[in-house]
Design a protein around this motif. Structure first.
Motif, PDB file in Angstrom:
ATOM      1  N   ARG A 280       0.947  -1.247   0.049  1.00 18.20           N
ATOM      2  CA  ARG A 280       0.076  -0.188  -0.011  1.00 18.20           C
ATOM      3  C   ARG A 280       0.894   1.397   0.073  1.00 18.20           C
ATOM      4  O   ARG A 280       0.420   2.145  -0.864  1.00 18.20           O
ATOM      5  N   GLU A 281       1.775   0.998   0.875  1.00 17.84           N
ATOM      6  CA  GLU A 281       2.848   2.474   0.982  1.00 17.84           C
ATOM      7  C   GLU A 281       3.594   2.594  -0.339  1.00 17.84           C
ATOM      8  O   GLU A 281       3.863   3.726  -0.787  1.00 17.84           O
ATOM      9  N   SER A 284       1.063   3.673  -3.149  1.00 19.43           N
ATOM     10  CA  SER A 284       0.707   5.127  -2.831  1.00 19.43           C
ATOM     11  C   SER A 284       1.951   6.132  -3.264  1.00 19.43           C
ATOM     12  O   SER A 284       1.632   7.159  -3.968  1.00 19.43           O
ATOM     13  N   ALA A 288       1.596   8.966  -6.352  1.00 19.93           N
ATOM     14  CA  ALA A 288       1.770  10.509  -5.996  1.00 19.93           C
ATOM     15  C   ALA A 288       3.071  10.871  -6.864  1.00 19.93           C
ATOM     16  O   ALA A 288       2.927  12.022  -7.254  1.00 19.93           O
ATOM     17  N   VAL A 295      -3.086  11.424  -4.031  1.00 24.51           N
ATOM     18  CA  VAL A 295      -3.233  10.317  -3.456  1.00 24.51           C
ATOM     19  C   VAL A 295      -3.456  10.669  -1.814  1.00 24.51           C
ATOM     20  O   VAL A 295      -2.806  11.494  -1.368  1.00 24.51           O
ATOM     21  N   TRP A 296      -4.540  10.221  -1.540  1.00 19.47           N
ATOM     22  CA  TRP A 296      -4.887  10.275   0.089  1.00 19.47           C
ATOM     23  C   TRP A 296      -4.437   9.390   0.962  1.00 19.47           C
ATOM     24  O   TRP A 296      -4.311   8.050   0.500  1.00 19.47           O
ATOM     25  N   PRO A 297      -3.716   9.617   2.067  1.00 23.62           N
ATOM     26  CA  PRO A 297      -3.474   8.530   3.162  1.00 23.62           C
ATOM     27  C   PRO A 297      -4.408   7.411   3.031  1.00 23.62           C
ATOM     28  O   PRO A 297      -5.651   7.696   3.553  1.00 23.62           O
ATOM     29  N   SER A 298      -4.062   6.160   3.408  1.00 25.83           N
ATOM     30  CA  SER A 298      -5.059   5.204   3.635  1.00 25.83           C
ATOM     31  C   SER A 298      -4.705   4.011   4.738  1.00 25.83           C
ATOM     32  O   SER A 298      -3.540   3.891   4.729  1.00 25.83           O
ATOM     33  N   VAL A 303      -6.491   2.592  -1.812  1.00 30.61           N
ATOM     34  CA  VAL A 303      -5.908   4.005  -1.968  1.00 30.61           C
ATOM     35  C   VAL A 303      -7.006   4.664  -2.765  1.00 30.61           C
ATOM     36  O   VAL A 303      -7.403   4.086  -3.862  1.00 30.61           O
ATOM     37  N   VAL A 305      -7.472   7.967  -5.310  1.00 31.26           N
ATOM     38  CA  VAL A 305      -6.528   8.906  -6.013  1.00 31.26           C
ATOM     39  C   VAL A 305      -7.548   9.655  -6.942  1.00 31.26           C
ATOM     40  O   VAL A 305      -8.725   9.448  -7.303  1.00 31.26           O
TER      41      VAL A 305
END
Length: 363
Positions: A280-281, A284, A288, A295-298, A303, A305
């Motif tokens: 996920r990281e 993301s 980005a 991209v919003w933090p999840s 995620v 976007v």
């Protein structure tokens, strides 16, 4: 005989006349990152236990109506008694039953969109007035004071943590405020909480908070979306009411057997969950880095976007690259937004390569 005219438009209940079949916009694709499924390989110990349980399950008998063996395993997991757990055919069934039992005309539901679309759908089905407290347009946070004010006159509040499709967690203190300052039943939907940081769940509050209800599922972290097994942890009095309105035998013998094996061997899933959150990281960060993409933090296994021309990008991902994601661009508050499930490393790389090509071409 002449052609029969059933006059269905007048026969259907007025509240249901506008309904159309649920359509997740699924298309067969080589990479499907649209439904928040867990596509990561499961440990051999876990898979073997589930397969053995299925093979040993006879099909000539009706299932235990209340899935008591599974309830016992889930109760042990959450340090509650069996009476605090009710199992359903996916989280959808227990959500619907909650509204069926505690909603209805004159008994309003409060939610915080954008969130899971089934909340509004089930409210309409059960003729439950639906009050919305929209999330902040910039970071999708919840206005705590506005939510508490709306909940003071409500029968039910549903909040989601992590929230689908925005990915953010709900403040634990807000849940406690809702319980302290209103009389509503408060359901916290924690379908994705296994992917969130430790301590994100509020299930530990249930024993001391009889109006708190927590929803969990085996469809996400457990990798069992096809089994359809979800459950609520709640006060025994709430569970008794839900047990009285549920469809009989709604959780079949194979679902109960697979779910019991999965819950019993849940410790084997820790590396899988760690891999999903790591991906996920990485996903993301890759998203980005693309031009024009936000991209919003999840805290979930997906995620959100924002991509310029998102609907056109969604179509081209599907048609030209055989990659399917979820298009939320027509959802209020989510203009030009796509939701991307976290896949395996290979799946995520295919998505990133395809999206990099399209964002360059669409720029």
């Amino acid at each position: 005989m002449g052609e029969k005219n059933l006059g269905l438009a007048s026969r259907v209940r007025p509240a249901l006349r506008s309904f159309v079949p649920y359509d997740p916009a699924f298309s067969p694709c080589r990479v499907n990152l649209s439904a928040n499924e867990n596509t990561h390989e499961m440990p051999a110990e876990y898979v073997g236990a589930v397969r053995a349980a299925l093979a040993a399950t006879p099909l000539n008998r009706y299932p235990d109506p209340m899935a008591n063996a599974l309830r016992d395993a889930l109760a042990e997991r959450h340090s509650v008694g069996r009476g605090s757990v009710v199992v359903g055919n996916g989280g959808d069934e227990v959500l619907f039953n909650l509204l069926l039992a505690f909603g209805g005309p004159g008994r309003s539901l409060v939610t915080c969109p954008p969130d899971f679309s089934e909340y509004a759908l089930f409210a309409q089905m059960t003729e439950t007035p639906h009050v919305t407290v929209p999330r902040d347009a910039e970071d999708f946070s919840v206005d705590a004071d506005a939510l508490v004010a709306a909940a003071r006159g409500a029968a039910l509040v549903i909040v989601t943590s992590p929230n689908n499709p925005t990915g953010n967690l709900l403040d634990r203190a807000l849940v406690e405020r809702l319980l302290d300052e209103t009389d509503a039943l408060v359901l916290v939907d924690e379908a994705y909480v296994e992917f969130a940081p430790p301590g994100s769940s509020v299930v530990d509050l249930v024993a001391a908070r009889p109006r708190l209800v927590v929803l969990r599922t085996l469809s996400k972290a457990f990798g069992m979306a096809g089994v359809r097994a979800g459950y609520l942890v709640a006060d025994p009095a709430v569970v008794d009411v839900l047990a009285s309105v549920r469809q009989i035998y709604s959780v079949d013998v194979l679902a109960q057997a697979a779910a019991l094996a999965a819950v019993t061997h849940r410790d084997a899933l820790a590396p899988v969950v760690a891999d999903v959150t790591s991906e996920r990281e990485r996903l993301s960060a890759g998203l980005a880095a693309l031009p024009g993409v936000r991209v919003w933090p999840s805290a979930g296994n997906f995620v959100l976007v924002r991509v310029p021309g998102a609907h056109r990008v969604w179509e081209r991902l599907r048609d030209e690259h055989s990659v399917l994601v979820r298009d939320f661009s027509s959802t209020p508050g989510l203009g030009d937004c796509l939701r991307i499930s976290v896949g395996t490393r290979g799946e995520n790389d295919v998505l990133l390569d395809a999206l990099a090509t399209l964002t360059r071409e669409e720029a």
